[in-house]
Design an enzyme around this catalytic site. Structure first.
Site, PDB file in Angstrom:
ATOM      1  N   ASP A  58     -22.772   7.143   2.612  1.00  0.00           N
ATOM      2  CA  ASP A  58     -21.374   8.243   2.738  1.00  0.00           C
ATOM      3  C   ASP A  58     -21.636   8.554   1.249  1.00  0.00           C
ATOM      4  O   ASP A  58     -21.044   8.657  -0.181  1.00  0.00           O
ATOM      5  CB  ASP A  58     -20.996   6.911   1.976  1.00  0.00           C
ATOM      6  CG  ASP A  58     -18.894   6.847   2.611  1.00  0.00           C
ATOM      7  OD1 ASP A  58     -19.326   8.235   2.870  1.00  0.00           O
ATOM      8  OD2 ASP A  58     -18.322   6.336   2.123  1.00  0.00           O
ATOM      9  N   LYS A  94     -22.733  12.664   8.961  1.00  0.00           N
ATOM     10  CA  LYS A  94     -22.582  12.655   7.838  1.00  0.00           C
ATOM     11  C   LYS A  94     -24.495  12.951   6.993  1.00  0.00           C
ATOM     12  O   LYS A  94     -24.992  12.464   7.575  1.00  0.00           O
ATOM     13  CB  LYS A  94     -22.121  12.217   6.869  1.00  0.00           C
ATOM     14  CG  LYS A  94     -21.108  11.584   7.165  1.00  0.00           C
ATOM     15  CD  LYS A  94     -20.015  10.554   5.913  1.00  0.00           C
ATOM     16  CE  LYS A  94     -19.148  10.150   6.035  1.00  0.00           C
ATOM     17  NZ  LYS A  94     -17.938   9.380   4.905  1.00  0.00           N
ATOM     18  N   GLU A 110     -14.108   1.601  10.230  1.00  0.00           N
ATOM     19  CA  GLU A 110     -13.137   1.569   8.583  1.00  0.00           C
ATOM     20  C   GLU A 110     -11.582   1.502   9.445  1.00  0.00           C
ATOM     21  O   GLU A 110     -10.399   1.534   8.672  1.00  0.00           O
ATOM     22  CB  GLU A 110     -12.849   2.830   8.300  1.00  0.00           C
ATOM     23  CG  GLU A 110     -14.212   2.965   7.347  1.00  0.00           C
ATOM     24  CD  GLU A 110     -14.286   4.010   6.048  1.00  0.00           C
ATOM     25  OE1 GLU A 110     -13.705   4.468   6.383  1.00  0.00           O
ATOM     26  OE2 GLU A 110     -15.127   3.656   5.319  1.00  0.00           O
ATOM     27  N   GLU A 146      -6.829  12.893   1.277  1.00  0.00           N
ATOM     28  CA  GLU A 146      -7.641  11.589   0.607  1.00  0.00           C
ATOM     29  C   GLU A 146      -8.581  12.219   0.087  1.00  0.00           C
ATOM     30  O   GLU A 146      -9.550  13.068   0.677  1.00  0.00           O
ATOM     31  CB  GLU A 146      -7.875  10.846   2.112  1.00  0.00           C
ATOM     32  CG  GLU A 146      -8.396   9.813   1.465  1.00  0.00           C
ATOM     33  CD  GLU A 146      -8.406   9.179   3.040  1.00  0.00           C
ATOM     34  OE1 GLU A 146      -7.310   8.764   3.701  1.00  0.00           O
ATOM     35  OE2 GLU A 146      -9.520   7.884   3.348  1.00  0.00           O
ATOM     36  N   ARG A 147      -9.279  11.760  -1.260  1.00  0.00           N
ATOM     37  CA  ARG A 147     -10.015  12.078  -1.796  1.00  0.00           C
ATOM     38  C   ARG A 147      -9.992  13.744  -1.944  1.00  0.00           C
ATOM     39  O   ARG A 147     -11.142  13.715  -1.947  1.00  0.00           O
ATOM     40  CB  ARG A 147     -11.280  11.955  -1.159  1.00  0.00           C
ATOM     41  CG  ARG A 147     -11.818  10.781  -0.041  1.00  0.00           C
ATOM     42  CD  ARG A 147     -11.629   9.733  -1.027  1.00  0.00           C
ATOM     43  NE  ARG A 147     -11.693   8.274  -1.051  1.00  0.00           N
ATOM     44  CZ  ARG A 147     -11.889   6.851  -1.230  1.00  0.00           C
ATOM     45  NH1 ARG A 147     -11.285   6.903  -2.872  1.00  0.00           N
ATOM     46  NH2 ARG A 147     -11.644   5.886  -1.125  1.00  0.00           N
ATOM     47  N   ARG A 160     -25.169  -1.286   7.213  1.00  0.00           N
ATOM     48  CA  ARG A 160     -24.832  -0.840   7.317  1.00  0.00           C
ATOM     49  C   ARG A 160     -25.295   0.929   7.601  1.00  0.00           C
ATOM     50  O   ARG A 160     -25.087   1.639   8.131  1.00  0.00           O
ATOM     51  CB  ARG A 160     -23.833  -0.322   5.530  1.00  0.00           C
ATOM     52  CG  ARG A 160     -23.241   0.762   6.008  1.00  0.00           C
ATOM     53  CD  ARG A 160     -21.746   0.715   5.266  1.00  0.00           C
ATOM     54  NE  ARG A 160     -21.324   2.024   4.903  1.00  0.00           N
ATOM     55  CZ  ARG A 160     -20.313   2.635   3.787  1.00  0.00           C
ATOM     56  NH1 ARG A 160     -20.143   1.681   3.258  1.00  0.00           N
ATOM     57  NH2 ARG A 160     -20.106   4.300   4.018  1.00  0.00           N
ATOM     58  N   GLU A 209     -21.933  17.059   8.654  1.00  0.00           N
ATOM     59  CA  GLU A 209     -21.026  16.696   7.722  1.00  0.00           C
ATOM     60  C   GLU A 209     -21.619  16.441   6.681  1.00  0.00           C
ATOM     61  O   GLU A 209     -22.376  15.711   6.112  1.00  0.00           O
ATOM     62  CB  GLU A 209     -20.044  15.160   8.227  1.00  0.00           C
ATOM     63  CG  GLU A 209     -19.368  15.265   7.794  1.00  0.00           C
ATOM     64  CD  GLU A 209     -17.645  13.957   7.868  1.00  0.00           C
ATOM     65  OE1 GLU A 209     -18.109  14.055   9.495  1.00  0.00           O
ATOM     66  OE2 GLU A 209     -17.502  13.826   7.404  1.00  0.00           O
ATOM     67  N   HIS A 233     -23.957   3.429  -4.225  1.00  0.00           N
ATOM     68  CA  HIS A 233     -22.628   3.102  -4.179  1.00  0.00           C
ATOM     69  C   HIS A 233     -22.470   2.085  -5.195  1.00  0.00           C
ATOM     70  O   HIS A 233     -22.333   0.158  -5.035  1.00  0.00           O
ATOM     71  CB  HIS A 233     -22.770   2.046  -2.747  1.00  0.00           C
ATOM     72  CG  HIS A 233     -21.292   2.075  -2.382  1.00  0.00           C
ATOM     73  ND1 HIS A 233     -19.988   0.976  -2.855  1.00  0.00           N
ATOM     74  CD2 HIS A 233     -21.505   2.126  -1.114  1.00  0.00           C
ATOM     75  CE1 HIS A 233     -19.578   0.982  -1.679  1.00  0.00           C
ATOM     76  NE2 HIS A 233     -20.098   1.699  -0.689  1.00  0.00           N
ATOM     77  N   GLU A 255     -15.837  13.658  -4.089  1.00  0.00           N
ATOM     78  CA  GLU A 255     -15.719  11.565  -4.282  1.00  0.00           C
ATOM     79  C   GLU A 255     -16.708  11.211  -4.984  1.00  0.00           C
ATOM     80  O   GLU A 255     -16.128  10.025  -6.053  1.00  0.00           O
ATOM     81  CB  GLU A 255     -15.298  11.160  -2.565  1.00  0.00           C
ATOM     82  CG  GLU A 255     -15.489   9.937  -2.607  1.00  0.00           C
ATOM     83  CD  GLU A 255     -15.355   8.834  -1.264  1.00  0.00           C
ATOM     84  OE1 GLU A 255     -14.604   9.887  -0.543  1.00  0.00           O
ATOM     85  OE2 GLU A 255     -14.318   8.028  -1.312  1.00  0.00           O
ATOM     86  N   ASN A 285      -8.769   9.628   9.094  1.00  0.00           N
ATOM     87  CA  ASN A 285      -7.879   8.861   9.300  1.00  0.00           C
ATOM     88  C   ASN A 285      -6.015   9.505   9.238  1.00  0.00           C
ATOM     89  O   ASN A 285      -5.271   9.853   8.166  1.00  0.00           O
ATOM     90  CB  ASN A 285      -7.428   8.052   7.787  1.00  0.00           C
ATOM     91  CG  ASN A 285      -9.112   7.391   7.754  1.00  0.00           C
ATOM     92  OD1 ASN A 285      -9.772   7.565   8.148  1.00  0.00           O
ATOM     93  ND2 ASN A 285      -9.402   7.630   6.199  1.00  0.00           N
ATOM     94  N   LYS A 295     -12.081  10.396  14.007  1.00  0.00           N
ATOM     95  CA  LYS A 295     -13.034   9.334  13.656  1.00  0.00           C
ATOM     96  C   LYS A 295     -12.527   8.009  14.756  1.00  0.00           C
ATOM     97  O   LYS A 295     -10.874   7.818  14.177  1.00  0.00           O
ATOM     98  CB  LYS A 295     -12.612   8.902  12.255  1.00  0.00           C
ATOM     99  CG  LYS A 295     -12.551   7.846  12.004  1.00  0.00           C
ATOM    100  CD  LYS A 295     -13.222   7.889   9.942  1.00  0.00           C
ATOM    101  CE  LYS A 295     -12.920   6.478   9.367  1.00  0.00           C
ATOM    102  NZ  LYS A 295     -11.984   6.809   7.934  1.00  0.00           N
TER     103      LYS A 295
HETATM  104  C1  GCU Z   1     -15.229   7.767   2.544  1.00  0.00           C
HETATM  105  C2  GCU Z   1     -13.786   7.333   1.935  1.00  0.00           C
HETATM  106  C3  GCU Z   1     -12.836   7.421   3.329  1.00  0.00           C
HETATM  107  C4  GCU Z   1     -13.456   8.296   4.618  1.00  0.00           C
HETATM  108  C5  GCU Z   1     -13.940   8.049   5.402  1.00  0.00           C
HETATM  109  C6  GCU Z   1     -14.619   9.061   6.431  1.00  0.00           C
HETATM  110  O1  GCU Z   1     -15.697   5.794   3.287  1.00  0.00           O
HETATM  111  O2  GCU Z   1     -14.189   6.888   0.960  1.00  0.00           O
HETATM  112  O3  GCU Z   1     -11.614   8.000   2.366  1.00  0.00           O
HETATM  113  O4  GCU Z   1     -11.953   8.388   5.301  1.00  0.00           O
HETATM  114  O5  GCU Z   1     -15.399   8.325   4.162  1.00  0.00           O
HETATM  115  O6  GCU Z   1     -15.555   9.689   5.932  1.00  0.00           O
HETATM  116  O7  GCU Z   1     -13.569   8.813   7.367  1.00  0.00           O
END
Ligand code: GCU
Length: 738
Positions: A401, A396, A327, A203-204, A372, A423, A557, A429, A246, A323
């Site tokens: 983000d 973060k 999301e 991812e990313r 947010r 983080e 963004h 990304e 994730n 996490k």
């Molecule tokens: C961003 C990213 C996601 C990732 C998320 C995270 O939103 O686009 O792909 O899962 O950060 O840090 O959990």
């Protein structure tokens, strides 16, 4: 760099083998000549900053005199790795490795070890106090009247770090005389976070598929895993989270734990612990329970049993990254419980084994209609003081983000009773994926040096995370890895610098980006000042250029939906407002920007008064954050005397111009850098220029529909109508997890 493996042994008797061996020897001899000749030999980037190419001829004799023999005991796997690295490194740098000796007997010996492993060190009476378990000292000494160099530490891992430091001195053409270096890491946990799925999708990720070949593990341990460990140890990284935040619960099944154990075995000699992302609902998905409620005794017992099982399979396991309730991920709030309830349940399961929980603060709920920016603070601050001692909250760098520029996250300084872990994102990304040259250390440095004022002036983010502000000993920094199976690891040669810089800053958050870049360029390309100076200068301005051509003056963004590739300031609609661009830029006929001041969402109130006052006032907010915190009229006067609209257009163009400048600089280095790497960087810079121009043109075309003002004198109009930019689609752009 090319590595040749020659074999001897059972085939020695055959003529064919003798001929092959002769050819191999000839090849090695030729290679030696080619290497000595300098940068002409092509390289593919696999060796990273550990290339160990021969030092300049005029330095070689001096270094050889300081490396006449190696006294490096190898009684443990870590000590063996240290010895191997020194032989390999000095062998490459100086033409051949210094001979090994049990005791220093010659002028110019190098001794590396601990007082326990190397009795000769004890007689030197070195003061190793304060170096802890990972620090080292590097000193020029005399042994029996003969000059020698000593790398001493309390542990084998400290000695390994010291050995890499010694090698770095030679790699960067520093003298080995009069050394007196004492170093210990400022942060305890220095971790990579891989966002790697078990099917090898990253991812990313923009560097190919995951380097973890899960299917072949544990039977096949790719030698690349050892090189990964070497690279990380060389910059002080001491832990790695193998799987995506994730995550699937499968990562915690015995099948996958055995695979993770094989990686842990490779990494252990290099001082690197393995951690796993844990899915909160795992007790249901792989445990057969009906709930994952953290206050349910059966759930708590399941996690305790799981932790015990993990430690049986992976000795020295580090802990969990989580996490939760973010999301769409499951979490304690699904059961009406808090983040602290969830984190503490896992902490309780890990504590008997010495494990830790890194609980992420990247949360924003589906129901919450508020800005947010404010949500993580609102959810976490009330729980300050209620987390178990082996929990860190991982935050973060900014509240949205990983944007090209964000003000520091208001949680830093706001939870004094909880260790907060930084983080950062190393993978780019939001900064042009792998093709854009953007050196991220200035971004990291900007955040680390930001002053929270939490306890008056000097309460920097660096002091929050190194524990010195609030007296925490559990401290850490995580970087979302940019590593994949591409031959050059990071998808581009220059993205290796971001991995390198992350490690160096996690070791010492006070380092300067330019100094780190200098080391990296010397180790990666050349010690020639005609290379080092222009390349460092180019790197130092590169991230600012990305800010300019993507999101100037505090915009954020604005990228394409989902994959995040390319400009998409017009993105609107869809499942949630805070996944659109219009939510963030709020452009209208009057002006542009997100009012987070007292007259708007009042997110500024989450910062302590001196900071809140500065950010909250349109006259005092730094211009780089203007549109982050304020909705500003198009004709607002900027410090330059220009209107906001003119300034915005100018900044977009300035970013593109910078990329053109980088191309010129790089072209001028042709012949000074090996052809293969030079060509790839040149090609990527050409892509970057096209894409920077695209960002500039699309953004200006779009925002002009609101400002309705002409472009300032000298600014070229976008070559296409807005509808053209809006029509572009990239269904297979990498990284978005689909
Ligand atoms: C961003 C990213 C996601 C990732 C998320 C995270 O939103 O686009 O792909 O899962 O950060 O840090 O959990």
């Amino acid at each position: 760099m090319v590595s040749l493996t020659t074999r001897t042994g059972e085939q020695d008797g055959t003529g064919a083998w003798r001929r092959a061996a002769r050819m191999a020897r000839t090849a090695v001899a030729w290679l030696g000549l080619l290497l000595a000749a300098g940068p002409a030999l092509s390289e593919d980037g696999y060796e990273l900053w550990l290339r160990y190419v021969p030092v300049a001829a005029d330095h070689a004799a001096g270094y050889r005199a300081r490396a006449t023999e190696l006294v490096v005991p190898a009684a443990t796997p870590t000590a063996q790795a240290t010895r191997d690295e020194l032989q390999r490194g000095l062998g490459g740098l100086l033409g051949k490795p210094p001979p090994l000796a049990a005791r220093a007997g010659r002028e110019g010996a190098i001794l590396v070890g601990t007082p326990a492993s190397l009795p000769q060190l004890v007689a030197l009476g070195l003061d190793l106090s304060g170096l802890g378990e990972e620090g080292y000292l590097l000193r020029s000494v005399r042994i029996d009247g003969r000059p020698a160099t000593v790398v001493a530490a309390n542990t084998d891992t400290g000695a390994l770090y010291g050995a890499f430091r010694l090698l770095r001195l030679v790699q960067t053409a520093q003298p080995l005389d009069g050394l007196d270096i004492r170093e210990a890491p400022r942060l305890k946990l220095r971790l990579l976070n891989h966002w790697d799925n078990l099917d090898r999708y990253v991812e990313r990720g923009y560097a190919g598929e995951s380097i973890w070949d899960w299917h072949k593990l544990p039977g096949w341990k790719d030698p690349r895993y050892t090189d990964y460990a070497r690279a990380n140890a060389s910059i002080g990284i001491n832990g790695t989270v193998l799987n995506n935040v994730n995550t699937s619960a499968q990562a915690l099944t015995p099948l996958y734990l055995r695979k993770a154990a094989a990686l842990a075995e490779v990494f252990r000699p290099y001082g690197i612990k393995v951690y796993l992302s844990a899915r909160f609902s795992a007790p249901i998905e792989i445990g057969g329970l009906e709930t994952a409620d953290p206050l349910d005794p059966a759930v708590r017992q399941w996690w305790k049993d799981k932790a015990a099982e993990i430690y049986r399979i992976i000795p020295g396991f580090g802990g969990f990254l989580v996490k939760a309730n973010s999301e769409g991920q499951p979490g304690p709030q699904d059961y009406g419980r808090s983040h602290a309830d969830g984190a503490n349940m896992l902490a309780e399961a890990l504590a008997p084994h010495g494990g830790i929980v890194m609980w992420r603060a990247f949360v924003y709920s589906h129901e919450e209609p508020d800005d947010r920016h404010k949500q993580a603070y609102n959810e976490f601050v009330p729980h300050d003081g209620s987390f178990a001692p082996n929990v860190l909250v991982q935050v973060k760098n900014g509240a949205i983000d990983f944007q090209p520029r964000e003000p520091f996250h208001p949680l830093f300084g706001a939870m004094p009773k909880t260790p907060l872990m930084m983080e950062f994102q190393i993978t780019k990304e939001y900064l042009g994926f792998a093709t854009h040259l953007a050196y991220l250390a200035p971004l990291y440095e900007e955040t680390l040096r930001a002053d929270t004022y939490a306890q008056g002036p000097g309460s920097t983010v660096a002091r929050v995370i190194d524990g010195s502000l609030d007296g925490h000993v559990l401290t850490g920094m995580a970087g979302v890895a940019n590593i994949g199976s591409d031959r050059n690891w990071s998808g581009s040669h220059f993205d290796q610098a971001n991995w390198f810089a992350f490690g160096r800053l996690a070791w010492n958050p006070d380092l300067e980006s330019a100094a780190i870049a200098g080391d990296w360029v010397r180790m990666t390309f050349s010690n020639d000042p005609a290379v080092v100076e222009p390349v460092v200068a180019m790197m130092m301005g590169a991230r600012e250029a990305v800010v300019d051509y993507m999101t100037p003056l505090g915009l954020h963004h604005l990228m394409g939906r989902g994959h995040h590739y390319g400009p998409g300031p017009w993105v609107s609609g869809g499942p949630r407002a805070d996944w659109t661009s219009v939510y963030y830029h709020r452009a209208d006929a009057q002006g542009i920007g997100f009012d987070r001041s007292a007259s708007g969402s009042n997110a500024v109130a989450q910062y302590v008064p001196p900071v809140a006052g500065r950010f909250g006032n349109v006259d005092t907010v730094p211009e780089e954050f203007l549109l982050w915190f304020h909705h500003v009229p198009w004709d607002h006067r900027m410090a330059s005397g220009r209107t906001l609209w003119d300034e915005l257009v100018l900044r977009y163009g300035r970013g593109v111009d910078y990329v053109r400048g980088m191309r010129r600089t790089w072209d001028g280095l042709s012949g000074k850098i090996d052809a293969e790497r030079h060509a790839q960087v040149a090609a990527f810079l050409a892509i970057q220029e096209d894409e920077a121009q695209w960002w500039r043109d699309a953004s200006i075309a779009y925002f002009q529909t609101f400002s309705k003002r002409p472009l300032p004198a000298g600014a070229e109009p976008p070559p296409h109508p807005l509808s053209y930019y809006q029509s572009l689609e990239f269904p297979y752009a990498p990284g978005d997890g689909k």
